[in-house]
Design a protein around this motif. Sequence first.
Motif, PDB file in Angstrom:
ATOM      1  N   VAL A  25       0.840  -1.208   0.000  1.00 23.90           N
ATOM      2  CA  VAL A  25       0.000   0.000   0.000  1.00 23.90           C
ATOM      3  C   VAL A  25       0.872   1.254   0.000  1.00 23.90           C
ATOM      4  CG1 VAL A  25      -1.736   1.303   1.287  1.00 23.90           C
ATOM      5  CG2 VAL A  25      -1.903  -1.190   1.141  1.00 23.90           C
ATOM      6  N   LEU A  76      -2.961   1.100  -5.117  1.00 21.58           N
ATOM      7  CA  LEU A  76      -3.511   0.398  -3.959  1.00 21.58           C
ATOM      8  C   LEU A  76      -4.001   1.349  -2.869  1.00 21.58           C
ATOM      9  CD1 LEU A  76      -0.937  -2.524  -3.551  1.00 21.58           C
ATOM     10  CD2 LEU A  76      -3.189  -2.586  -4.627  1.00 21.58           C
ATOM     11  N   GLN A  77      -3.779   2.632  -3.045  1.00 21.62           N
ATOM     12  CA  GLN A  77      -4.170   3.592  -2.014  1.00 21.62           C
ATOM     13  C   GLN A  77      -5.606   4.063  -2.235  1.00 21.62           C
ATOM     14  OE1 GLN A  77      -1.046   6.581  -1.974  1.00 21.62           O
ATOM     15  NE2 GLN A  77       0.415   5.170  -1.030  1.00 21.62           N
ATOM     16  N   THR A  79     -11.054   1.586   0.314  1.00 23.31           N
ATOM     17  CA  THR A  79     -11.179   0.247   0.885  1.00 23.31           C
ATOM     18  C   THR A  79      -9.863  -0.213   1.488  1.00 23.31           C
ATOM     19  OG1 THR A  79     -12.897  -0.373  -0.703  1.00 23.31           O
ATOM     20  CG2 THR A  79     -11.733  -2.167   0.392  1.00 23.31           C
ATOM     21  N   ASN A  80      -8.768   0.076   0.791  1.00 23.17           N
ATOM     22  CA  ASN A  80      -7.469  -0.407   1.254  1.00 23.17           C
ATOM     23  C   ASN A  80      -6.943   0.336   2.480  1.00 23.17           C
ATOM     24  OD1 ASN A  80      -7.430  -2.388  -0.644  1.00 23.17           O
ATOM     25  ND2 ASN A  80      -6.084  -1.319  -2.069  1.00 23.17           N
ATOM     26  N   VAL A 137      -8.032  -2.179   4.782  1.00 22.07           N
ATOM     27  CA  VAL A 137      -7.161  -3.349   4.624  1.00 22.07           C
ATOM     28  C   VAL A 137      -5.816  -3.077   5.288  1.00 22.07           C
ATOM     29  CG1 VAL A 137      -5.923  -4.779   2.952  1.00 22.07           C
ATOM     30  CG2 VAL A 137      -8.305  -4.147   2.518  1.00 22.07           C
ATOM     31  N   TYR A 184      -4.647 -12.291   0.064  1.00 26.26           N
ATOM     32  CA  TYR A 184      -4.386 -11.136  -0.796  1.00 26.26           C
ATOM     33  C   TYR A 184      -3.382 -11.497  -1.891  1.00 26.26           C
ATOM     34  CZ  TYR A 184      -6.426  -8.552   3.118  1.00 26.26           C
ATOM     35  OH  TYR A 184      -7.245  -8.103   4.115  1.00 26.26           O
ATOM     36  N   HIS A 193      -6.324 -11.475  -4.629  1.00 32.47           N
ATOM     37  CA  HIS A 193      -6.707 -10.073  -4.817  1.00 32.47           C
ATOM     38  C   HIS A 193      -6.170  -9.563  -6.153  1.00 32.47           C
ATOM     39  CE1 HIS A 193      -7.323  -5.819  -4.114  1.00 32.47           C
ATOM     40  NE2 HIS A 193      -7.989  -6.103  -3.010  1.00 32.47           N
ATOM     41  N   PHE A 197      -3.540  -6.528  -5.352  1.00 32.98           N
ATOM     42  CA  PHE A 197      -2.433  -6.803  -4.440  1.00 32.98           C
ATOM     43  C   PHE A 197      -1.478  -7.854  -4.987  1.00 32.98           C
ATOM     44  CE2 PHE A 197      -4.699  -4.680  -0.938  1.00 32.98           C
ATOM     45  CZ  PHE A 197      -3.630  -4.088  -0.296  1.00 32.98           C
TER      46      PHE A 197
END
Length: 360
Positions: free
Chosen positions: A54, A60-61, A64-65, A68, A323, A327, A330
């Motif tokens: 992340v 990935l930012q 939702t994450n 996570v 993940y 995912h 990810f």
Amino acid sequence: MTTEFAVTTSNLSSSHGHGEGAPIFYAENVFVAIMNLLIFFIGSIGNFGVILAVLFCRKLQTTTNVFVFSLSCADLITSLFLFWLAVARLSPSFGWPWPRAYWLCKVSAYLVFTCFGVSVYNLAAISVNRLILITRPNIYTKIYTRFNIAVMISITWLLPLVVGAALPLAGIGGFGYDHRDHTCSDLDNLPTAHLFSLAHTIVGLPVPLLVLTFSYARIYIHVRRHFGKQLRQQKEMSVSVTMNGSTVCTVPSAACERRQAQIIQQQLEITKNLFTVFIIFVIIIAPFFIFNLFPQNSPVSYRINLYLSVPFLANSAINPLIYAARHPQFKGVLRLMMLCKYREIPEQTAFLQRFTKTLN
């Protein structure tokens, strides 16, 4: 220490249990300690990898994450402090091996115990996030502002941590070296031990599980009823597609329609992945919690509790593996990190760019 739990050095050197009628054999403690060390190793590396992913990749930012990321932080803390629980189990004297550092045993038990609650609340927050994103995308950005996200994350952490500290201060239960379980844990020999476990179960489990069940059930119903209908309507309408505040396309075309379908499919894949985390979580922790709702006063019950604690604690190491394997966002970044190909990570953050410069 009562005679039930007393042990001599000669007992330990034999293949028999530590005293007639004693609940747990030393060999069993060693086995569980090895399992804890394995969880410590896999969970620490895996969750640290998710956190770095992340921090390294802007893709990935997402909102939702953020949850996570918070979940991985809680699981990382659990994994790291499992090391000291294993050390306590391996002590041949069946006691905390460093009396002057007894605080380390208490802190380890407190963090492992309460960070489990943090994980549950973060899973619930993730399910609500997916529910709103899929069923009410028009209000998603209004709800998930930076301030609201900070409040949500604070609640997922403060509620379990405060309850875990407040109960012992009120004289209900406590943390330390448990001579029944032979590890750092909540103290089962206290008169209020069962009330302490019951209070934690009531505070930490029913509400998040209800939220999780409702959210994913609602997502399933929504997708089943509307997914096919929405795809058919998209072929007939010219609309601007917006996801997390970013416009994807604004003109009616076959390419736009395909892009819309890809976005919806990707969001569904992410939701299914997070739903898998939830299902595995319930499967491995439900037996432990259900069993601990009832008083345990026999050697058989002690052994059952001992072995059920292994999958219960393993949850902190399982999430990053999911993940990495499933995912859609990810797994690519984590694979590049495992191969040390940091420069090939897409949409690099300034943090990653500084990190790669230090490698030169």
